[in-house]
Design a protein around this motif. Structure first.
Motif, short mmCIF file in Angstrom:
data_model
loop_
_atom_site.label_atom_id
_atom_site.label_comp_id
_atom_site.label_asym_id
_atom_site.label_seq_id
_atom_site.Cartn_x
_atom_site.Cartn_y
_atom_site.Cartn_z
N ASP A 17 10.05 -10.85 6.60
CA ASP A 17 10.67 -10.33 5.23
C ASP A 17 11.57 -8.96 5.52
O ASP A 17 12.53 -8.78 4.67
CB ASP A 17 9.52 -9.78 4.59
CG ASP A 17 8.66 -10.49 4.02
OD1 ASP A 17 9.43 -11.80 3.76
OD2 ASP A 17 7.51 -10.60 3.96
N TYR A 22 16.98 -6.97 4.98
CA TYR A 22 18.15 -6.07 5.46
C TYR A 22 19.25 -6.92 6.02
O TYR A 22 20.49 -6.53 5.59
CB TYR A 22 17.66 -5.35 6.81
CG TYR A 22 16.81 -4.18 6.32
CD1 TYR A 22 17.48 -3.10 5.74
CD2 TYR A 22 15.42 -4.13 6.56
CE1 TYR A 22 16.83 -2.03 5.65
CE2 TYR A 22 14.66 -2.82 6.28
CZ TYR A 22 15.22 -1.95 5.73
OH TYR A 22 14.66 -0.48 5.36
N GLN A 27 15.79 -9.48 -2.49
CA GLN A 27 14.96 -8.21 -3.25
C GLN A 27 13.46 -8.33 -3.11
O GLN A 27 12.52 -7.48 -3.25
CB GLN A 27 15.33 -8.03 -4.65
CG GLN A 27 16.81 -7.60 -4.86
CD GLN A 27 17.13 -6.43 -4.02
OE1 GLN A 27 16.27 -5.35 -4.44
NE2 GLN A 27 18.24 -6.25 -3.36
N GLY A 30 12.27 -7.42 0.03
CA GLY A 30 11.92 -5.96 -0.02
C GLY A 30 10.78 -5.45 -0.64
O GLY A 30 9.98 -4.44 -0.23
N THR A 31 10.42 -6.04 -1.76
CA THR A 31 9.06 -5.63 -2.48
C THR A 31 7.77 -5.90 -1.34
O THR A 31 6.90 -5.07 -1.33
CB THR A 31 8.89 -6.66 -3.84
OG1 THR A 31 9.85 -6.15 -4.57
CG2 THR A 31 7.47 -6.18 -4.25
N ARG A 32 7.97 -7.07 -0.80
CA ARG A 32 6.86 -7.56 0.30
C ARG A 32 6.97 -6.60 1.47
O ARG A 32 5.71 -5.96 1.82
CB ARG A 32 6.97 -8.90 0.94
CG ARG A 32 6.47 -9.97 -0.09
CD ARG A 32 6.71 -11.30 0.32
NE ARG A 32 8.03 -11.71 0.97
CZ ARG A 32 8.99 -12.30 0.27
NH1 ARG A 32 8.69 -12.92 -1.11
NH2 ARG A 32 10.04 -12.85 0.84
N VAL A 33 8.02 -6.03 1.80
CA VAL A 33 7.92 -5.00 2.99
C VAL A 33 7.38 -3.59 2.33
O VAL A 33 6.70 -3.04 3.06
CB VAL A 33 9.56 -4.74 3.44
CG1 VAL A 33 9.57 -3.63 4.09
CG2 VAL A 33 10.02 -6.09 4.15
N ARG A 34 7.90 -3.22 1.28
CA ARG A 34 7.32 -2.20 0.70
C ARG A 34 5.70 -2.18 0.63
O ARG A 34 5.00 -0.95 1.00
CB ARG A 34 7.75 -1.73 -0.71
CG ARG A 34 9.14 -1.38 -0.72
CD ARG A 34 9.67 -1.00 -1.91
NE ARG A 34 9.03 0.09 -2.61
CZ ARG A 34 8.59 -0.19 -4.10
NH1 ARG A 34 8.91 -1.56 -4.58
NH2 ARG A 34 7.96 0.61 -4.41
N LYS A 35 5.24 -3.35 0.09
CA LYS A 35 3.54 -3.31 -0.05
C LYS A 35 3.23 -3.29 1.31
O LYS A 35 2.04 -2.58 1.50
CB LYS A 35 3.54 -4.69 -0.85
CG LYS A 35 1.64 -4.82 -0.83
CD LYS A 35 1.33 -6.26 -1.12
CE LYS A 35 -0.18 -6.31 -1.51
NZ LYS A 35 -1.05 -5.85 -0.47
N MET A 37 4.20 -1.97 3.98
CA MET A 37 4.33 -0.48 4.61
C MET A 37 3.29 0.40 3.92
O MET A 37 2.69 1.18 4.55
CB MET A 37 5.76 0.02 4.35
CG MET A 37 6.96 -0.45 5.07
SD MET A 37 6.67 -0.24 6.99
CE MET A 37 5.99 -1.68 7.59
N GLN A 38 2.97 0.12 2.86
CA GLN A 38 1.82 1.03 1.89
C GLN A 38 0.40 0.48 2.72
O GLN A 38 -0.29 1.36 2.82
CB GLN A 38 1.81 0.38 0.66
CG GLN A 38 0.88 1.31 -0.26
CD GLN A 38 0.77 2.96 -0.16
OE1 GLN A 38 2.22 3.31 -0.34
NE2 GLN A 38 0.07 3.59 0.03
N LYS A 41 0.16 2.31 6.00
CA LYS A 41 -0.13 3.60 5.88
C LYS A 41 -1.43 3.84 5.67
O LYS A 41 -1.92 4.86 6.12
CB LYS A 41 0.84 4.01 4.54
CG LYS A 41 0.45 5.68 4.19
CD LYS A 41 1.21 5.88 2.85
CE LYS A 41 0.68 7.37 2.63
NZ LYS A 41 1.21 7.69 1.25
#
Length: 59
Positions: A17, A22, A27, A30-35, A37-38, A41
Motif C-alpha cells: 500500500d 507513494y 488514494q 493512502g487510506t489503508r496506510v493511514r489506518k 499507521m494508526q 501507534k
C-alpha cells in the motif's frame, strides 16, 4: 517476542500500500496506510504500557 512479530507483520503488510500510494498516487492505498499507521501507534502504546507495568512490578 510475539508482540515484536505482530509489529513486523503489520509493517510488512503495509508495504504494497505504501508503494501504491507513494509511487502510483492511489488514494485508497493512502487510506489503508493511514489506518495501518494508526493501528501501529495503538499497538506501540500497548507495548509501552506493558513494558512499564513489567518494570514497575519487578522494581
Amino acid at each position: 517476542m510475539s508482540k515484536f512479530s505482530e509489529v513486523k507483520d503489520l509493517v510488512m503488510g503495509l508495504e504494497a500500500d505504501f508503494e501504491k500510494f507513494y509511487e502510483k498516487g492511489n488514494q485508497a492505498a493512502g487510506t489503508r496506510v493511514r489506518k495501518g499507521m494508526q493501528d501501529l501507534k495503538n499497538m506501540a502504546q500497548d507495548i509501552r504500557k506493558e513494558v512499564q507495568d513489567m518494570k514497575n512490578a519487578a522494581g
